[in-house]
Scaffold this active site. Structure first.
Site, PDB file in Angstrom:
ATOM      1  N   CYS A   1      -0.625   4.078  -2.204  1.00  0.00           N
ATOM      2  CA  CYS A   1      -1.733   5.077  -2.683  1.00  0.00           C
ATOM      3  C   CYS A   1      -2.691   4.511  -2.789  1.00  0.00           C
ATOM      4  O   CYS A   1      -3.496   4.680  -2.518  1.00  0.00           O
ATOM      5  CB  CYS A   1      -1.904   6.358  -3.228  1.00  0.00           C
ATOM      6  SG  CYS A   1      -0.400   7.039  -2.857  1.00  0.00           S
ATOM      7  N   ASP A   2      -3.023   3.481  -4.312  1.00  0.00           N
ATOM      8  CA  ASP A   2      -3.906   2.949  -5.290  1.00  0.00           C
ATOM      9  C   ASP A   2      -4.099   2.283  -5.114  1.00  0.00           C
ATOM     10  O   ASP A   2      -4.865   1.207  -5.998  1.00  0.00           O
ATOM     11  CB  ASP A   2      -3.830   3.501  -6.254  1.00  0.00           C
ATOM     12  CG  ASP A   2      -3.608   5.607  -7.034  1.00  0.00           C
ATOM     13  OD1 ASP A   2      -4.132   6.500  -5.690  1.00  0.00           O
ATOM     14  OD2 ASP A   2      -2.463   5.611  -7.110  1.00  0.00           O
TER      15      ASP A   2
ATOM     16  N   CYS B   1       2.345   4.841  -6.860  1.00  0.00           N
ATOM     17  CA  CYS B   1       2.237   4.662  -5.410  1.00  0.00           C
ATOM     18  C   CYS B   1       1.090   3.572  -5.477  1.00  0.00           C
ATOM     19  O   CYS B   1       0.208   3.909  -5.368  1.00  0.00           O
ATOM     20  CB  CYS B   1       1.763   5.779  -4.846  1.00  0.00           C
ATOM     21  SG  CYS B   1       1.666   5.705  -2.971  1.00  0.00           S
TER      22      CYS B   1
END
Ligand code: NAP
Length: 314
Positions: A139-140, A136
């Site tokens: 997300c990261d 992701c």
């Protein structure tokens, strides 16, 4: 002892299919309960720019769109629970769905659980997951600001993630096992036009390479399956974007699924092999897998559930 909650219509899943089913069902006075699952908002809640959902002339954000869908469902009268189904009994009506927090007894059910990211299946990938390996970018990606990252895959997801990461990272290497991308042409053009992104064609990942203490990725060992030639690519972060699998674990053996786990529905409808159980969105769809097609199927599921419940005298 878990609380037992009775409902006419239970919707499992909170992506575009689930929320659209909830909006239509609530407006039909079915008083639906929607269970959000482990990832409220589904895949769009971990994506960034959305440019192809109709009705918006400027770029919108996936989490914002899902928040709006949730608000609209609540406004229409749907009840939202932050619960995840762990097992299900569809052998008799009313159906019984056991969640982590409560037991739901329902006259009709719509399964809208979507799909989840696929992994390569390498031991080294598992070892470095959360320490440099991710599925992701939104997300990261932030952890790799001004660093080198690699993205694996050749579809829309991989291409979008590479473009997104290029805004943060120093360099992005897209690694694809084929010699052409299957992403939309407009995305491909954005990718090829981006000076921070380079593409390694015709290579598969053999190993994620890194250090054990502290656990951190340093690169990838790649192999060309045609020539067997190997090469190393430096990367501090590796983003796997090789597709998705339907999220049907609790439903297998209960409702008919194909060999890949997608729920089988009657063509042109959301009707499954069990009367009163409907399925919509990525959990049935291996072809289109778009937010808008999932939303359309969610609408169909609610309309079909309403007809079913009326005919069954509920
Ligand atoms: P996808 O279209 O199935 O693409 C998966 C990619 O990963 C393919 O390029 C495939 O290679 C590669 N791949 C699969 N298994 C692999 C493995 N074991 N090792 C290396 N590479 C592997 O999946 P996706 O990109 O996640 O997209 C899923 C669906 O969502 C699609 O229908 C897509 O259009 C849709 N989507 C749409 C948008 C948008 O409209 N903006 C955004 C994201 C996703 P091959 O090409 O060689 O098969």
């Amino acid at each position: 002892m878990s609380e037992t909650i009775r409902t006419k219509f239970l919707i499992i899943g909170s992506g575009p299919a689930g929320y659209t089913a909830a909006i239509y069902a609530a407006r039909a006075n079915l008083q639906p309960i929607l269970l959000q699952g482990a990832q409220p908002g589904g895949q769009l809640s971990i994506t960034s720019d959305v440019e192809n959902y109709p009705g918006f002339s400027s770029v919108i954000q996936g989490p914002w769109l899902m928040g709006e869908m949730e608000n609209q469902a609540v406004h229409a009268g749907a009840v939202i629970h932050h619960d995840t189904i762990v097992s299900l009994d569809l052998s008799a009506r009313p159906f019984v769905a056991v969640g982590e927090d409560a037991i739901y007894v329902a006259d009709a059910i719509a399964i809208c659980t979507g799909a989840r990211a696929r992994w390569l299946g390498l031991d080294s990938e598992t070892y470095f997951r959360g320490s440099g390996v991710s599925a992701c970018a939104t997300c990261d990606g932030f952890f790799f600001k001004n660093r080198d990252v690699a993205v694996i895959g050749g579809g829309n997801t991989a291409t979008e993630e590479a473009i997104y990461l290029a805004r943060l990272a120093k360099s992005v290497t897209l690694i694809h096992r084929g010699d052409r991308l299957r992403a939309e042409k407009v995305l491909q053009q954005k990718l090829f036009d981006n000076p921070k992104i380079s593409v390694v064609w015709n290579h598969v990942v053999e190993e994620v390479v890194g250090n054990p203490e502290p656990r951190a990725v340093t690169g990838l060992r790649l192999r060309n399956p045609k020539t067997q030639a190997e090469q190393q690519v430096s990367a501090d972060g590796v983003f796997i974007a090789i597709g998705h699998d339907p999220a049907t674990d609790p439903f297998r053996g209960q409702v008919e699924c194909d060999p890949d786990g997608y729920i089988v529905t009657r063509p042109g409808s959301t009707v499954t092999n069990i009367p009163g159980v409907f399925a919509a969105g990525d959990v049935v769809d291996r072809t289109y897998r778009q937010a808008i097609t999932a939303a359309g199927m969610g609408c169909m599921a609610a309309l079909e559930a309403e007809r079913f419940l009326t005919a069954a005298g509920h």
